[in-house]
Design a protein around this motif. Structure first.
Motif, PDB file in Angstrom:
ATOM      1  N   SER A 172      -3.698 -12.853  -3.189  1.00  0.00           N
ATOM      2  CA  SER A 172      -4.584 -13.790  -2.504  1.00  0.00           C
ATOM      3  C   SER A 172      -4.277 -13.865  -1.011  1.00  0.00           C
ATOM      4  O   SER A 172      -5.103 -14.356  -0.239  1.00  0.00           O
ATOM      5  N   PHE A 173      -3.103 -13.385  -0.573  1.00  0.00           N
ATOM      6  CA  PHE A 173      -2.822 -13.369   0.864  1.00  0.00           C
ATOM      7  C   PHE A 173      -3.824 -12.518   1.634  1.00  0.00           C
ATOM      8  O   PHE A 173      -4.071 -12.730   2.822  1.00  0.00           O
ATOM      9  N   LEU A 174      -4.469 -11.585   0.938  1.00  0.00           N
ATOM     10  CA  LEU A 174      -5.474 -10.746   1.584  1.00  0.00           C
ATOM     11  C   LEU A 174      -6.745 -11.540   1.895  1.00  0.00           C
ATOM     12  O   LEU A 174      -7.572 -11.091   2.698  1.00  0.00           O
ATOM     13  N   VAL A 198       5.083   0.755  -5.899  1.00  0.00           N
ATOM     14  CA  VAL A 198       5.543   0.246  -4.611  1.00  0.00           C
ATOM     15  C   VAL A 198       4.588   0.655  -3.498  1.00  0.00           C
ATOM     16  O   VAL A 198       4.378  -0.094  -2.533  1.00  0.00           O
ATOM     17  N   GLY A 199       3.983   1.826  -3.620  1.00  0.00           N
ATOM     18  CA  GLY A 199       3.022   2.281  -2.619  1.00  0.00           C
ATOM     19  C   GLY A 199       1.820   1.361  -2.519  1.00  0.00           C
ATOM     20  O   GLY A 199       1.305   1.103  -1.416  1.00  0.00           O
ATOM     21  N   VAL A 200       1.375   0.823  -3.653  1.00  0.00           N
ATOM     22  CA  VAL A 200       0.241  -0.103  -3.654  1.00  0.00           C
ATOM     23  C   VAL A 200       0.647  -1.417  -2.987  1.00  0.00           C
ATOM     24  O   VAL A 200      -0.127  -2.015  -2.225  1.00  0.00           O
ATOM     25  N   LEU A 201       1.882  -1.869  -3.255  1.00  0.00           N
ATOM     26  CA  LEU A 201       2.381  -3.083  -2.611  1.00  0.00           C
ATOM     27  C   LEU A 201       2.465  -2.891  -1.098  1.00  0.00           C
ATOM     28  O   LEU A 201       2.038  -3.761  -0.323  1.00  0.00           O
ATOM     29  N   ARG A 202       2.987  -1.764  -0.662  1.00  0.00           N
ATOM     30  CA  ARG A 202       3.099  -1.500   0.769  1.00  0.00           C
ATOM     31  C   ARG A 202       1.713  -1.459   1.414  1.00  0.00           C
ATOM     32  O   ARG A 202       1.494  -2.001   2.508  1.00  0.00           O
ATOM     33  N   ALA A 203       0.767  -0.834   0.736  1.00  0.00           N
ATOM     34  CA  ALA A 203      -0.598  -0.763   1.273  1.00  0.00           C
ATOM     35  C   ALA A 203      -1.206  -2.152   1.410  1.00  0.00           C
ATOM     36  O   ALA A 203      -1.962  -2.419   2.359  1.00  0.00           O
ATOM     37  N   ALA A 204      -0.888  -3.059   0.470  1.00  0.00           N
ATOM     38  CA  ALA A 204      -1.416  -4.424   0.551  1.00  0.00           C
ATOM     39  C   ALA A 204      -0.850  -5.149   1.775  1.00  0.00           C
ATOM     40  O   ALA A 204      -1.584  -5.845   2.484  1.00  0.00           O
ATOM     41  N   TYR A 205       0.438  -4.981   2.026  1.00  0.00           N
ATOM     42  CA  TYR A 205       1.026  -5.595   3.218  1.00  0.00           C
ATOM     43  C   TYR A 205       0.436  -4.997   4.489  1.00  0.00           C
ATOM     44  O   TYR A 205       0.190  -5.711   5.472  1.00  0.00           O
ATOM     45  N   GLU A 206       0.213  -3.704   4.498  1.00  0.00           N
ATOM     46  CA  GLU A 206      -0.409  -3.070   5.664  1.00  0.00           C
ATOM     47  C   GLU A 206      -1.823  -3.613   5.881  1.00  0.00           C
ATOM     48  O   GLU A 206      -2.238  -3.846   7.023  1.00  0.00           O
ATOM     49  N   GLU A 207      -2.547  -3.819   4.780  1.00  0.00           N
ATOM     50  CA  GLU A 207      -3.894  -4.383   4.896  1.00  0.00           C
ATOM     51  C   GLU A 207      -3.834  -5.804   5.438  1.00  0.00           C
ATOM     52  O   GLU A 207      -4.628  -6.182   6.313  1.00  0.00           O
ATOM     53  N   PHE A 208      -2.885  -6.586   4.939  1.00  0.00           N
ATOM     54  CA  PHE A 208      -2.724  -7.966   5.407  1.00  0.00           C
ATOM     55  C   PHE A 208      -2.427  -7.995   6.901  1.00  0.00           C
ATOM     56  O   PHE A 208      -3.077  -8.720   7.667  1.00  0.00           O
ATOM     57  N   LEU A 209      -1.471  -7.207   7.342  1.00  0.00           N
ATOM     58  CA  LEU A 209      -1.126  -7.173   8.762  1.00  0.00           C
ATOM     59  C   LEU A 209      -2.281  -6.638   9.601  1.00  0.00           C
ATOM     60  O   LEU A 209      -2.528  -7.106  10.713  1.00  0.00           O
TER      61      LEU A 209
END
Length: 476
Positions: A172-174, A198-209
């Motif tokens: 939901s942070f997205l 882990v790659g999907v998690l990293r991509a989510a953080y990249e999208e958030f930032l």
């Protein structure tokens, strides 16, 4: 048969909104915040709680338990994640063609029109959010825990700016519409949400930032170092110096120097406290600098904003940060008698290890040598996913006659699994118990109805996100 037209939701500050599950911290946070913006709110839950009593004292209509009669002429229904579609109020709302939103869906609606300081990460996001709310008390805030400064998880202020603790556990942070994205750390957890990739998690953080106009991240975090989106960077090894710890009126404070900005003091103990505060400080100063530069006011104002961080802004941040008084259940000092009792929400080995470092500093400041820990593991999945780290995170925690007390796993809805705690944690010679009970200024440790021992002196700290907080407070 004619299809009913899709109802139009009025502006939220003018809307009539009903919250199903209003006693929960997440839904009540939205309810209190929207009420402050001008919305007319009502709500329901299965039982009363301090939150529902508080809302009723404000004149909010609360229905206990859930009942279809609670749905009348509202413009919007918002429900918590645990509410199912067969809830009588949801059924009634659909029959009346009233829009029904989950909390996650509502967040997008609420935050899309706001200037959001969105704080996300594995550890420390509640503290950073509350620190920012101390720095900017005129902003609204929705935090995932209670700030001890204003005794709520919500700063009920009318403002176009909001400090928001975003949640990565369900992605939901997205949906948090970050203007300013602040990330202290990231760690593979809640991996079921990310397909255990882990790659999907990293991509989510990249999208958030990537969604944010401005970003502030902690360079010391190994996970975040792999994300190259341009950001404000905190390098603790270079940017933070002269860390020291003091007690002021028996309350713990960390003092530190940040870059060339001088000394700051913040409630709490530990290097991680200094890092969290530094992220809040840099984010606040950058926001103030941008606001100042965007003003088309007098020449004097423009000249005052010429430097990166004007001294007046630095002094304002330094002063307001001292209003931060900690977070309920985060190194929460309940009493300081012969036995000092501390309640801490830490339920991940990284959090426990950081809190133990703070505990050792606190014990040294108060010249206490007898330390015990009462641990209520939270979720079998977390325990087994991080078993080795849990086995190691208590190293050095105990002194004097202190012991590790292990309570049953707080299942949080999971199926039970067999765990041989006595063998797995044999290095600590643990006490295997079923509950602790507050008795005045002591803690009694029980296995079923048998009293195993009583903690009477020193420090006893409880770790966990389950009901241990109520046991330590003597209300369960």
């Amino acid at each position: 048969m004619a299809i009913a037209p899709k109802p139009k939701i009025p502006p939220l500050h003018k809307a009539r909104i009903h919250f199903i599950g209003i006693g929960g911290i997440g839904i009540s946070g939205l309810a209190k915040y929207l009420r402050a913006q001008g919305a007319t709110i009502s709500g329901s839950d299965i039982a009363h709680s301090p939150t529902t009593h508080y809302l009723r004292s404000l004149g909010v209509q609360i229905h206990i338990p859930h009942d279809a009669s609670a749905i009348t002429n509202q413009d919007l229904i918002i429900h918590s994640a645990i509410i199912t579609q067969d809830n009588p109020e949801i059924i009634q709302a659909k029959q009346k063609h009233i829009p029904v939103f989950s909390r996650e869906q509502a967040l997008r609606l609420i935050l899309d029109s706001k200037r959001v300081f969105s704080v996300c990460g594995a550890h420390g996001k509640s503290s950073i959010s509350a620190m920012l709310s101390s720095i900017f008390p005129e902003f609204g805030a929705i935090i995932g825990a209670e700030s001890k400064e204003f005794h709520s998880n919500v700063r009920e202020a009318q403002s176009e700016s909001i400090i928001f603790e975003a949640d990565e556990s369900d992605k939901s942070f997205l949906n948090s519409n970050p203007y300013f994205a602040i990330v202290p750390n990231a760690e593979p957890e809640h991996m079921e949400t990310y397909g255990h990739d882990v790659g999907v998690l990293r991509a989510a953080y990249e999208e958030f930032l990537g969604k944010a106009s401005v970003r502030c991240v902690n360079d010391s975090d190994e996970f975040l170092r792999g994300i190259t989106i341009p950001s404000l960077h905190l390098d603790p090894a270079k940017d933070i110096s002269n860390i020291s710890y003091v007690l002021e009126d028996d309350m713990p404070y960390t003092k530190f120097h940040l870059r060339d900005l001088g000394e700051f003091a913040v409630w709490g103990l530990g290097e991680h406290v200094a890092q969290n505060a530094s992220l809040a400080i840099l984010s606040a100063l950058e926001s103030m600098r941008q606001d100042c530069q965007s003003q088309d006011s007098a020449l004097e104002s423009k000249l005052a904003c010429h430097s990166s961080y004007p001294s007046a802004h630095i002094e304002q941040v330094r002063k307001n940060l001292k209003n931060f008084a900690g977070i309920k259940k985060r190194f929460d000092i309940l009493c300081t008698n012969e036995l000092t009792i501390i309640d801490d929400y830490a339920h991940h080995p990284t959090e426990i290890k950081a809190t133990i470092q703070s505990l050792q500093v606190y014990a040294c400041l108060r010249d206490i040598t007898n330390i015990s820990a009462i641990w209520q593991p939270h979720k079998f999945s977390r325990l087994f996913d991080n078993l080795q780290a849990f086995q190691e995170c208590f190293e050095g925690a105990f002194s004097g006659d202190g012991r590790l007390v292990i309570l049953p796993v707080w299942r949080a809805g999971e199926q039970p699994r067999e765990v041989d705690f006595a063998t797995l944690f044999a290095r600590y010679n643990p006490i295997i118990a079923t509950r602790t009970q507050r008795n005045g200024n002591t803690l009694e440790i029980y296995h079923n109805d048998t009293l195993l021992t009583t903690l009477k002196s020193g420090i006893a700290i409880g770790f966990g996100a389950g009901d241990i907080t109520y046991q330590l407070r003597g209300v369960k």
